[in-house]
Design a protein around this motif. Structure first.
Motif, PDB file in Angstrom:
ATOM      1  N   ILE A 119      44.136  24.904   2.590  1.00  0.00           N
ATOM      2  CA  ILE A 119      43.448  25.573   1.557  1.00  0.00           C
ATOM      3  C   ILE A 119      44.481  25.315   0.326  1.00  0.00           C
ATOM      4  CG2 ILE A 119      41.162  26.263   1.979  1.00  0.00           C
ATOM      5  CD1 ILE A 119      42.561  28.869   0.708  1.00  0.00           C
ATOM      6  N   THR A 120      44.357  24.630  -1.152  1.00  0.00           N
ATOM      7  CA  THR A 120      44.833  24.997  -1.501  1.00  0.00           C
ATOM      8  C   THR A 120      45.275  26.978  -2.645  1.00  0.00           C
ATOM      9  OG1 THR A 120      43.735  24.297  -3.634  1.00  0.00           O
ATOM     10  CG2 THR A 120      44.695  22.551  -2.826  1.00  0.00           C
ATOM     11  N   SER A 121      46.233  26.779  -3.504  1.00  0.00           N
ATOM     12  CA  SER A 121      46.465  28.228  -3.538  1.00  0.00           C
ATOM     13  C   SER A 121      45.153  28.395  -4.839  1.00  0.00           C
ATOM     14  CB  SER A 121      48.189  28.184  -4.909  1.00  0.00           C
ATOM     15  OG  SER A 121      49.044  27.749  -3.518  1.00  0.00           O
ATOM     16  N   ASP A 122      45.076  27.383  -5.543  1.00  0.00           N
ATOM     17  CA  ASP A 122      43.975  27.839  -7.009  1.00  0.00           C
ATOM     18  C   ASP A 122      42.766  27.791  -6.016  1.00  0.00           C
ATOM     19  OD1 ASP A 122      45.024  27.549  -8.574  1.00  0.00           O
ATOM     20  OD2 ASP A 122      44.368  25.320  -8.847  1.00  0.00           O
ATOM     21  N   GLU A 123      41.673  27.354  -4.485  1.00  0.00           N
ATOM     22  CA  GLU A 123      40.951  27.957  -3.603  1.00  0.00           C
ATOM     23  C   GLU A 123      41.502  28.833  -3.274  1.00  0.00           C
ATOM     24  OE1 GLU A 123      39.285  23.702  -1.992  1.00  0.00           O
ATOM     25  OE2 GLU A 123      41.199  24.120  -1.521  1.00  0.00           O
ATOM     26  N   TYR A 124      42.280  29.324  -3.154  1.00  0.00           N
ATOM     27  CA  TYR A 124      42.974  30.508  -2.626  1.00  0.00           C
ATOM     28  C   TYR A 124      42.243  31.895  -3.530  1.00  0.00           C
ATOM     29  CZ  TYR A 124      45.383  34.414   0.156  1.00  0.00           C
ATOM     30  OH  TYR A 124      45.592  35.212   0.867  1.00  0.00           O
ATOM     31  N   THR A 125      42.630  31.881  -4.557  1.00  0.00           N
ATOM     32  CA  THR A 125      41.860  32.758  -5.154  1.00  0.00           C
ATOM     33  C   THR A 125      40.712  33.356  -5.272  1.00  0.00           C
ATOM     34  OG1 THR A 125      43.095  31.645  -7.175  1.00  0.00           O
ATOM     35  CG2 THR A 125      42.036  32.890  -7.601  1.00  0.00           C
ATOM     36  N   ASN A 126      39.772  32.077  -4.845  1.00  0.00           N
ATOM     37  CA  ASN A 126      37.930  32.579  -4.512  1.00  0.00           C
ATOM     38  C   ASN A 126      38.474  32.336  -3.193  1.00  0.00           C
ATOM     39  OD1 ASN A 126      37.137  32.687  -6.873  1.00  0.00           O
ATOM     40  ND2 ASN A 126      37.580  30.946  -7.535  1.00  0.00           N
ATOM     41  N   VAL A 127      39.087  32.700  -1.806  1.00  0.00           N
ATOM     42  CA  VAL A 127      38.704  32.531  -0.640  1.00  0.00           C
ATOM     43  C   VAL A 127      37.452  33.530   0.059  1.00  0.00           C
ATOM     44  CG1 VAL A 127      40.811  34.161   0.078  1.00  0.00           C
ATOM     45  CG2 VAL A 127      40.491  32.341   1.040  1.00  0.00           C
ATOM     46  N   VAL A 128      37.341  34.896  -1.105  1.00  0.00           N
ATOM     47  CA  VAL A 128      36.292  35.195   0.092  1.00  0.00           C
ATOM     48  C   VAL A 128      34.937  34.550  -0.362  1.00  0.00           C
ATOM     49  CG1 VAL A 128      34.597  37.567   0.244  1.00  0.00           C
ATOM     50  CG2 VAL A 128      37.443  37.877  -0.359  1.00  0.00           C
ATOM     51  N   GLU A 129      35.033  34.035  -1.213  1.00  0.00           N
ATOM     52  CA  GLU A 129      33.823  32.752  -1.234  1.00  0.00           C
ATOM     53  C   GLU A 129      33.552  31.899  -0.589  1.00  0.00           C
ATOM     54  OE1 GLU A 129      33.366  32.264  -5.619  1.00  0.00           O
ATOM     55  OE2 GLU A 129      33.709  34.047  -6.590  1.00  0.00           O
ATOM     56  N   LEU A 130      35.082  31.994  -0.396  1.00  0.00           N
ATOM     57  CA  LEU A 130      34.887  30.041   0.823  1.00  0.00           C
ATOM     58  C   LEU A 130      34.462  30.510   2.129  1.00  0.00           C
ATOM     59  CD1 LEU A 130      38.577  28.218  -0.940  1.00  0.00           C
ATOM     60  CD2 LEU A 130      36.035  27.680  -0.950  1.00  0.00           C
ATOM     61  N   MET A 131      34.797  32.013   2.306  1.00  0.00           N
ATOM     62  CA  MET A 131      34.744  32.809   3.649  1.00  0.00           C
ATOM     63  C   MET A 131      33.106  32.420   3.806  1.00  0.00           C
ATOM     64  SD  MET A 131      38.204  34.216   4.767  1.00  0.00           S
ATOM     65  CE  MET A 131      38.488  35.110   3.676  1.00  0.00           C
ATOM     66  N   ASN A 132      32.595  33.024   3.056  1.00  0.00           N
ATOM     67  CA  ASN A 132      30.779  33.738   3.086  1.00  0.00           C
ATOM     68  C   ASN A 132      30.678  32.066   3.047  1.00  0.00           C
ATOM     69  OD1 ASN A 132      31.508  36.571   2.724  1.00  0.00           O
ATOM     70  ND2 ASN A 132      31.576  36.648   0.553  1.00  0.00           N
ATOM     71  N   GLU A 133      31.075  30.807   2.222  1.00  0.00           N
ATOM     72  CA  GLU A 133      30.457  30.050   2.454  1.00  0.00           C
ATOM     73  C   GLU A 133      30.078  29.475   3.939  1.00  0.00           C
ATOM     74  OE1 GLU A 133      31.357  27.283  -0.405  1.00  0.00           O
ATOM     75  OE2 GLU A 133      30.967  28.501  -2.296  1.00  0.00           O
ATOM     76  N   ARG A 134      31.145  29.757   4.928  1.00  0.00           N
ATOM     77  CA  ARG A 134      31.231  29.099   5.551  1.00  0.00           C
ATOM     78  C   ARG A 134      30.048  30.080   6.857  1.00  0.00           C
ATOM     79  NH1 ARG A 134      31.762  25.086   9.340  1.00  0.00           N
ATOM     80  NH2 ARG A 134      32.688  25.436  11.160  1.00  0.00           N
ATOM     81  N   ALA A 135      30.435  31.791   6.130  1.00  0.00           N
ATOM     82  CA  ALA A 135      29.465  32.032   7.961  1.00  0.00           C
ATOM     83  C   ALA A 135      27.725  31.653   7.379  1.00  0.00           C
ATOM     84  CB  ALA A 135      29.801  33.370   7.015  1.00  0.00           C
ATOM     85  N   ASN A 136      28.097  31.295   6.242  1.00  0.00           N
ATOM     86  CA  ASN A 136      26.833  30.610   5.950  1.00  0.00           C
ATOM     87  C   ASN A 136      25.839  29.781   6.743  1.00  0.00           C
ATOM     88  OD1 ASN A 136      25.523  32.469   3.948  1.00  0.00           O
ATOM     89  ND2 ASN A 136      26.093  32.047   2.536  1.00  0.00           N
ATOM     90  N   VAL A 137      26.713  29.247   6.596  1.00  0.00           N
ATOM     91  CA  VAL A 137      26.631  27.395   7.665  1.00  0.00           C
ATOM     92  C   VAL A 137      26.598  28.125   8.851  1.00  0.00           C
ATOM     93  CG1 VAL A 137      28.480  25.425   8.025  1.00  0.00           C
ATOM     94  CG2 VAL A 137      27.838  26.094   5.627  1.00  0.00           C
ATOM     95  N   LEU A 138      27.928  28.759   9.397  1.00  0.00           N
ATOM     96  CA  LEU A 138      27.174  28.950  11.070  1.00  0.00           C
ATOM     97  C   LEU A 138      25.869  29.623  11.210  1.00  0.00           C
ATOM     98  CD1 LEU A 138      31.202  30.081  11.756  1.00  0.00           C
ATOM     99  CD2 LEU A 138      30.484  28.323  11.924  1.00  0.00           C
ATOM    100  N   ALA A 139      25.967  30.306  10.148  1.00  0.00           N
ATOM    101  CA  ALA A 139      24.115  31.328  10.418  1.00  0.00           C
ATOM    102  C   ALA A 139      23.661  30.576  10.880  1.00  0.00           C
ATOM    103  CB  ALA A 139      24.007  32.032   9.542  1.00  0.00           C
ATOM    104  N   LYS A 140      23.343  29.155  10.023  1.00  0.00           N
ATOM    105  CA  LYS A 140      22.949  28.384  10.791  1.00  0.00           C
ATOM    106  C   LYS A 140      22.284  27.220  11.704  1.00  0.00           C
ATOM    107  CE  LYS A 140      21.567  27.391   5.102  1.00  0.00           C
ATOM    108  NZ  LYS A 140      22.041  26.375   3.847  1.00  0.00           N
TER     109      LYS A 140
END
Length: 328
Positions: A119-140
């Motif tokens: 990820i980029t440094s800018d994306e890292y600013t919201n990385v917890v949101e990115l991980m939560n989104e990935r967790a939702n995908v994995l749940a499906k």
């Protein structure tokens, strides 16, 4: 409170040693001790082990099969998280920013089978949101993910260094009382845990965190206050919300970028006391502590404990830069 501290896995070799730094003590005019948390494991070594004992315990209780976490490409936390999660039978996905060089911690991450999301440094600013989104995908997809924030710094992670204060209390009973405890501060979980532990064990030493990031000390202090509020809510406790003392001015150009002074500190400490600081955390923190002592911020003759938070594997990513200071 004791029952909360006991809800954990056994991942590291504790208590870690406390060593006297003879030559650095003579130079600085204080009694300088080193808490060797770099020796708490081998592949998983460093301060994150203490936090992961509680975080991964929680993940196992929740019956998670995947761990998501984040950091820089040479993150010590992500290396330790990958190692212990894999030993516990869980998959690992890491969200990493920065220059990708297959050495040091990143090499170990990949050897252990972690899935890397660059990820980029800018994306890292919201990385917890990115991980939560990935967790939702994995749940499906039928998986259950547990999200660990950068550095393992949250309410549960505070327990790691809160429990370490109990180690210090037992050591002090047979040796000396510490006036100051100094550590590197990046995501604020280590210093936050120390402040929590002071209240649990009624310790009086002053904790000083050396900021190794571009975030302001005030921002990190407020983060600690927020984590302790979260802790009180989560565990139904009522600890005082005390702001730790975090000092700015020693990060240099940026987080994870070592300066000439940082490399000099690494060489000097290695030669004087045969201890290897890492370029990202402990070298900068040692540099800051030394400067504060030389400016008289810590009284001469005081007993100072510096926490070695690990990071040895990460130093190999800086080999080319270190050659200059080794005369290569």
């Amino acid at each position: 409170m004791k029952d909360i501290l006991e809800r954990k896995l056994s991942l590291g070799r504790f208590p870690t040693p406390v060593e006297f730094m003879t030559n650095s003590s003579k130079e600085l005019g204080v009694n300088l001790y080193l808490k060797r948390d770099d020796l708490d494991e081998f592949i998983g070594s460093g301060n994150k082990v203490r936090k992961l004992e509680y975080l991964l315990y929680e993940a196992k209780v929740m019956e998670c099969d995947t761990i998501l976490s984040a950091g820089g490409m040479q993150s010590n936390h992500c290396r330790a998280t990958t190692y212990f999660s894999k030993k516990l039978g869980m998959d690992v996905e890491l969200f990493l920013f920065g220059k990708s060089e297959l050495q040091g911690n990143l090499l170990i991450d990949k050897l252990l089978g972690a899935k890397i999301h660059p990820i980029t440094s800018d994306e890292y600013t919201n990385v917890v949101e990115l991980m939560n989104e990935r967790a939702n995908v994995l749940a499906k997809e039928g998986h259950k993910a547990y999200v660990i924030p950068p550095g393992g710094s949250n309410a549960t992670g505070l327990l790691g260094y809160a429990s370490m204060v109990g180690e210090l209390e037992k050591w002090e009973e047979k040796n000396v009382k510490f006036d100051y405890v100094v550590c590197a501060t990046g995501t604020a979980g280590t210093i936050g845990g120390l402040e929590l532990g002071k209240q649990i064990y009624e310790e009086k030493f002053q904790v000083i965190g050396i900021n190794v990031t571009k975030k302001s000390a005030n921002t990190l202090e407020q983060k600690d206050a927020d984590m302790l509020k979260e802790f009180n809510s989560k565990f139904n406790t009522s600890f005082d919300i005390r702001l730790p003392q975090i000092v700015d001015g020693y990060v240099g150009q940026d987080y994870a970028i070592a300066s000439e002074k940082d490399f000099q500190v690494i060489k000097e400490v290695a030669l004087k006391d045969q201890v290897i600081p890492d370029p990202v955390y402990t070298a900068k923190a040692f540099k800051g502590m030394k400067d504060l002592i030389e400016k008289g911020k810590n009284g001469r003759g005081s007993n100072v404990l510096f926490i070695h938070t690990g990071g040895t594997f990460g130093i190999f990513a800086f080999a080319d830069q270190l050659k200059i200071y080794l005369g290569e």
